[in-house]
Design a protein around this motif. Structure first.
Motif, PDB file in Angstrom:
ATOM      1  N   THR A   1     -45.843 -26.940 -25.384  1.00 45.38           N
ATOM      2  CA  THR A   1     -44.920 -26.987 -24.251  1.00 45.38           C
ATOM      3  C   THR A   1     -45.558 -26.299 -23.052  1.00 45.38           C
ATOM      4  N   GLY A   2     -45.124 -26.693 -21.872  1.00 41.03           N
ATOM      5  CA  GLY A   2     -45.686 -26.117 -20.650  1.00 41.03           C
ATOM      6  C   GLY A   2     -47.114 -26.550 -20.409  1.00 41.03           C
ATOM      7  N   ALA A   3     -47.460 -27.756 -20.852  1.00 41.21           N
ATOM      8  CA  ALA A   3     -48.843 -28.221 -20.810  1.00 41.21           C
ATOM      9  C   ALA A   3     -49.316 -28.685 -19.434  1.00 41.21           C
ATOM     10  N   SER A   4     -48.454 -28.644 -18.436  1.00 36.50           N
ATOM     11  CA  SER A   4     -48.865 -29.111 -17.110  1.00 36.50           C
ATOM     12  C   SER A   4     -49.660 -28.075 -16.318  1.00 36.50           C
TER      13      SER A   4
ATOM     14  N   ALA B   1     -44.034 -31.273 -20.866  1.00 35.24           N
ATOM     15  CA  ALA B   1     -43.704 -30.576 -19.619  1.00 35.24           C
ATOM     16  C   ALA B   1     -42.653 -31.394 -18.872  1.00 35.24           C
ATOM     17  N   ARG B   2     -42.043 -30.761 -17.889  1.00 34.03           N
ATOM     18  CA  ARG B   2     -41.044 -31.467 -17.079  1.00 34.03           C
ATOM     19  C   ARG B   2     -41.690 -32.524 -16.205  1.00 34.03           C
TER      20      ARG B   2
ATOM     21  N   VAL C   1     -44.595 -34.947 -15.944  1.00 37.59           N
ATOM     22  CA  VAL C   1     -45.673 -35.645 -16.636  1.00 37.59           C
ATOM     23  C   VAL C   1     -46.808 -35.988 -15.673  1.00 37.59           C
ATOM     24  N   ASP C   2     -46.490 -36.221 -14.408  1.00 35.79           N
ATOM     25  CA  ASP C   2     -47.522 -36.581 -13.431  1.00 35.79           C
ATOM     26  C   ASP C   2     -48.597 -35.505 -13.283  1.00 35.79           C
ATOM     27  N   LYS C   3     -48.276 -34.266 -13.604  1.00 39.13           N
ATOM     28  CA  LYS C   3     -49.252 -33.179 -13.511  1.00 39.13           C
ATOM     29  C   LYS C   3     -50.159 -33.101 -14.738  1.00 39.13           C
ATOM     30  N   MET C   4     -49.946 -33.994 -15.696  1.00 34.56           N
ATOM     31  CA  MET C   4     -50.738 -33.955 -16.924  1.00 34.56           C
ATOM     32  C   MET C   4     -51.707 -35.126 -17.053  1.00 34.56           C
ATOM     33  N   GLU C   5     -51.909 -35.877 -15.991  1.00 33.86           N
ATOM     34  CA  GLU C   5     -52.806 -37.037 -16.042  1.00 33.86           C
ATOM     35  C   GLU C   5     -54.205 -36.676 -16.523  1.00 33.86           C
TER      36      GLU C   5
ATOM     37  N   ALA D   1     -42.623 -36.173 -21.593  1.00 35.66           N
ATOM     38  CA  ALA D   1     -41.644 -35.583 -20.671  1.00 35.66           C
ATOM     39  C   ALA D   1     -40.635 -34.789 -21.484  1.00 35.66           C
ATOM     40  N   LEU D   2     -40.465 -33.513 -21.132  1.00 31.59           N
ATOM     41  CA  LEU D   2     -39.536 -32.662 -21.871  1.00 31.59           C
ATOM     42  C   LEU D   2     -38.982 -31.595 -20.945  1.00 31.59           C
ATOM     43  N   ASP D   3     -37.667 -31.544 -20.854  1.00 28.31           N
ATOM     44  CA  ASP D   3     -36.994 -30.515 -20.068  1.00 28.31           C
ATOM     45  C   ASP D   3     -35.832 -30.011 -20.918  1.00 28.31           C
ATOM     46  N   ILE D   4     -35.989 -28.833 -21.486  1.00 26.64           N
ATOM     47  CA  ILE D   4     -34.977 -28.334 -22.420  1.00 26.64           C
ATOM     48  C   ILE D   4     -33.653 -27.971 -21.751  1.00 26.64           C
ATOM     49  N   SER D   5     -33.630 -27.949 -20.422  1.00 27.06           N
ATOM     50  CA  SER D   5     -32.380 -27.650 -19.724  1.00 27.06           C
ATOM     51  C   SER D   5     -31.504 -28.898 -19.576  1.00 27.06           C
ATOM     52  N   LYS D   6     -32.012 -30.074 -19.971  1.00 29.52           N
ATOM     53  CA  LYS D   6     -31.257 -31.324 -19.887  1.00 29.52           C
ATOM     54  C   LYS D   6     -30.898 -31.812 -21.273  1.00 29.52           C
TER      55      LYS D   6
END
Length: 58
Positions: free
Chosen positions: A7-10, A32-33, A35-39, A50-55
């Motif tokens: 988690t937090g891989a961006s 990570a929230r 995904v575009d930052k993980m290209e 794509a993962l956002d635990i607050s949603k």
């Protein structure tokens, strides 16, 4: 082959951990929230998720 979810891989420690594990033989899913930052992680074979635990919509 072992599989991990990082988690937090961006950015930061999550990104460094995902990269390190991928370079050392692990099958890595990077979460990570934004995904575009993980290209660039795809270059190491890391699969962005794509993962956002607050949603709760997932």
């Amino acid at each position: 082959m072992k599989t991990v979810l990082v988690t937090g891989a961006s950015s930061g420690i999550g990104k460094a951990t995902a990269t390190y594990l991928a370079q050392n033989g692990y099958n890595v899913y990077g979460a990570a929230r934004r995904v575009d930052k993980m290209e660039e992680l795809k270059l190491f074979g890391i699969k962005p998720v794509a993962l956002d635990i607050s949603k709760t919509e997932y």
